[in-house]
Write an enzyme that holds these catalytic residues in place. Structure first.
Site, short mmCIF file in Angstrom:
data_model
loop_
_atom_site.label_atom_id
_atom_site.label_comp_id
_atom_site.label_asym_id
_atom_site.label_seq_id
_atom_site.Cartn_x
_atom_site.Cartn_y
_atom_site.Cartn_z
N HIS A 44 0.86 -1.18 0.00
CA HIS A 44 0.00 0.00 0.00
C HIS A 44 0.89 1.23 0.00
CE1 HIS A 44 -3.16 2.82 1.12
NE2 HIS A 44 -4.01 1.87 0.75
N ASP A 46 -7.98 -5.25 0.03
CA ASP A 46 -8.46 -6.11 -1.06
C ASP A 46 -8.12 -7.58 -0.86
OD1 ASP A 46 -7.62 -3.31 -2.78
OD2 ASP A 46 -9.63 -4.16 -2.92
C1 SDX Z 1 -6.20 0.04 -2.91
O1 SDX Z 1 -4.43 4.58 -2.03
C2 SDX Z 1 -5.36 3.96 -1.43
O2 SDX Z 1 -5.77 4.35 -0.35
C3 SDX Z 1 -5.92 2.74 -2.16
C4 SDX Z 1 -6.94 1.91 -1.40
C5 SDX Z 1 -8.22 2.68 -1.14
O3 SDX Z 1 -8.93 2.31 -0.19
O4 SDX Z 1 -8.55 3.58 -1.96
O5 SDX Z 1 -6.39 1.49 -0.17
C6 SDX Z 1 -7.35 0.68 -2.21
O6 SDX Z 1 -5.94 0.38 -4.02
C7 SDX Z 1 -5.35 -0.95 -2.16
C8 SDX Z 1 -4.13 -1.46 -3.02
C9 SDX Z 1 -4.66 -2.58 -3.92
N1 SDX Z 1 -3.61 -2.97 -4.90
C10 SDX Z 1 -2.98 -4.15 -4.82
O7 SDX Z 1 -3.15 -4.97 -3.91
C11 SDX Z 1 -2.04 -4.41 -6.00
C12 SDX Z 1 -0.70 -4.94 -5.47
N2 SDX Z 1 -0.01 -3.85 -4.77
C13 SDX Z 1 0.94 -3.07 -5.52
O8 SDX Z 1 0.61 -2.87 -6.85
C14 SDX Z 1 1.44 -1.85 -4.74
O9 SDX Z 1 1.72 -2.27 -3.48
C15 SDX Z 1 0.56 -0.62 -4.65
C16 SDX Z 1 0.14 -0.13 -5.98
C17 SDX Z 1 -0.64 -0.90 -3.82
C18 SDX Z 1 1.38 0.46 -3.94
O10 SDX Z 1 2.40 0.79 -4.79
P1 SDX Z 1 3.49 1.89 -4.37
O11 SDX Z 1 3.18 2.56 -3.10
O12 SDX Z 1 3.71 2.76 -5.58
O13 SDX Z 1 4.73 1.04 -4.03
P2 SDX Z 1 5.78 0.64 -5.09
O14 SDX Z 1 5.07 0.13 -6.31
O15 SDX Z 1 6.74 1.76 -5.23
O16 SDX Z 1 6.44 -0.60 -4.36
C19 SDX Z 1 7.50 -0.38 -3.43
C20 SDX Z 1 8.35 -1.63 -3.57
C21 SDX Z 1 8.72 -1.92 -5.02
O17 SDX Z 1 9.94 -2.59 -4.99
P3 SDX Z 1 11.28 -1.68 -5.28
O18 SDX Z 1 11.05 -0.95 -6.60
O19 SDX Z 1 11.40 -0.73 -4.10
O20 SDX Z 1 12.41 -2.69 -5.36
O21 SDX Z 1 7.56 -2.76 -3.11
C22 SDX Z 1 7.38 -3.65 -4.20
C23 SDX Z 1 7.65 -2.89 -5.48
O22 SDX Z 1 8.14 -3.77 -6.49
N3 SDX Z 1 5.98 -4.08 -4.14
C24 SDX Z 1 5.57 -5.33 -4.32
C25 SDX Z 1 4.18 -5.29 -4.13
N4 SDX Z 1 3.80 -4.03 -3.85
C26 SDX Z 1 4.93 -3.30 -3.86
N5 SDX Z 1 6.23 -6.47 -4.63
C27 SDX Z 1 5.46 -7.59 -4.75
N6 SDX Z 1 4.12 -7.62 -4.57
C28 SDX Z 1 3.45 -6.50 -4.26
N7 SDX Z 1 2.14 -6.54 -4.08
#
Ligand code: SDX
Length: 433
Positions: free
Chosen positions: A308, A366
């Protein structure tokens, strides 16, 4: 850094400008950069808005480090336990919990607007039966703009309230119609004798040929799911609604923009993606393979339902959703549902894995919601539409707050330009290749 009062920018020769620091009720203070460009010719740069506050708001507060979520100051755990969804809608819209009289009047108002204009049903016929429900939602909710010309003056508080009531009342009807349309079964009209969630479940699952009685445990579970999804500060879809609203677009169009943004798998589309992922993993023995894929930088796969932007601790909604999951599966005698056992084991393994610990990746709202919705008989491709049903009140509250904000102006970000410098079109530019 919370004692910082201002920031002064200097170049070698002189002080360029002083940026004041603004303080809220709680949470991080902000550096006010509104006049930075005018005074220095500089932009700030923050793709993804990791460190950017887009507005002042009094609606929802999140502390991502502590796993705290407050709607108008009330903890989500207490609201989910002690209130129903329409009470929470009233709170989010008006800032205070309703008295019994206020709630009765609000509920009556919502009930009296649950039907949609009969001509709206014609929009469904243009979609294939296998159209994704979110595609239909974008089309049909957007079409509502064409039915209420009499109440679209966004400067009128009365019109804004009417649009709020109409959207909160009609979105469940439209969501249920999306499901019915995909099955070829007739649309069910709302029943004014039923509560908000009972009415929705009946429109989803009943047919004109039989009586339908919703299981009260499932009604309470879905009511709680809607509470957990009602608002979440300046998330992507809410920011989309605010930006659309800043141009003066009507609220039906703005909420439709929010629905479109919510559809993405990184946002509200994650609940559907979680269930598809669990079904793809299929068995506990396959979990390590998928955990490794999620950690592999060269693999685009991410563990859906984990991570998140704000929560770097547990998402408090995920814990409440897991409890609700248990209740629903036990009520339905599905406590051994393979998907749920798989989800519990995946959560356990992920939370013990160094990569997830180091990157502070916890289950989000989720992760469990898909399993509960699946147990409630909601088709997987309807999960994000359910999320939209809960979030409609949050989108409207932020839209309304933005319209009333004296600082509000059209949102127009700038950029760091990295393209070609000025150049002339060559005289022979139509030369053959
Ligand atoms: C919702 O914003 C809100 O409030 C949203 C929400 C709401 O109520 O409105 O809470 C609802 O959207 C919840 C999130 C649902 N999405 C998912 O579950 C999809 C999987 N999650 C990821 O796509 C990700 O965690 C996000 C999009 C939720 C957050 O992305 P960020 O904050 O931009 O974090 P990032 O992509 O920069 O990740 C940081 C690191 C990265 O690695 P590095 O580049 O630092 O090496 O963490 C890794 C990412 O690769 N990472 C993951 C991961 N999520 C982040 N690696 C594996 N699996 C994951 N799920």
């Amino acid at each position: 850094m919370n004692n910082l009062r201002s920031l002064t920018l200097n170049d070698d020769a002189q002080s360029l400008c002083e940026l004041p620091v603004l303080t809220g009720t709680t949470g991080p203070n902000v550096i006010d950069v509104q006049h930075l460009y005018r005074e220095t010719g500089l932009f700030t740069y923050d793709p993804g808005f990791n460190s950017t506050a887009s507005c002042r708001s009094t609606i929802t507060f999140i502390d991502g480090e502590e796993g705290v979520l407050l709607y108008r100051g009330y903890p989500i755990e207490q609201l989910a336990e002690q209130c129903n969804f329409l009470e929470v809608c009233y709170l989010i819209l008006k800032g205070e919990l309703p008295t019994t009289t206020q709630l009765d009047s609000f509920q009556h108002n919502i009930t009296m607007h649950t039907m949609v204009h009969d001509q709206l049903t014609n929009f469904f016929k243009g979609f294939r039966r296998d159209a994704h429900p979110m595609a239909i939602m974008v089309g049909v909710v957007g079409a509502l703009s064409a039915f209420y010309h009499d109440a679209l003056d966004i400067r009128s508080k009365k019109d804004r309230e009417m649009c709020s009531i109409r959207l909160i009342a009609k979105v469940p009807t439209i969501v249920a119609m999306c499901h019915k349309y995909s099955t070829g079964l007739p649309f069910m009209y709302p029943n004014n004798k039923l509560s908000y969630v009972e009415n929705f479940l009946r429109m989803m699952h009943a047919t004109p040929c039989d009586d339908y009685q919703a299981n009260p445990v499932l009604v309470r579970a879905l009511d709680r799911i809607l509470i957990l999804h009602a608002d979440h500060e300046q998330n992507a879809s809410t920011s989309t609604v605010r930006l659309a609203g800043s141009s003066g677009a009507n609220p039906f169009a703005c909420i439709t923009a929010g629905i479109a943004c919510l559809w993405g798998a990184a946002h509200g589309g994650a609940n559907e993606a979680v269930l598809n992922m669990l079904e793809k993993i299929g068995d506990v023995s396959k979990i390590p393979e998928f955990i490794n894929k999620a950690k592999d930088k060269n693999d685009p796969f991410r563990l859906m339902g984990f991570g998140h932007r704000v929560y770097k601790n547990h998402d408090p909604r995920a814990r409440l959703m897991r409890t609700t999951c248990h209740e629903v599966l036990n009520e339905l005698g599905l406590h051994d549902i393979k998907l749920f056992e798989l989800a519990l084991e995946l959560e356990r393994i992920a939370l013990e894995d160094e990569y997830f610990i180091e990157k502070k990746l916890y289950p989000n709202v989720d992760f469990y919601s898909g399993i509960v919705l699946h147990a409630l008989g909601i088709p997987t491709n309807m999960f994000t539409a359910m999320f939209a049903m809960g979030r409609t009140v949050g989108w409207i509250a932020h839209w309304d707050e933005m319209i009333a904000d004296p600082e509000q102006k059209i949102g127009r970000p700038r950029q760091l330009y990295t393209g070609a410098m000025r150049r002339d079109v060559p005289a022979d530019h139509r030369k053959s290749n």
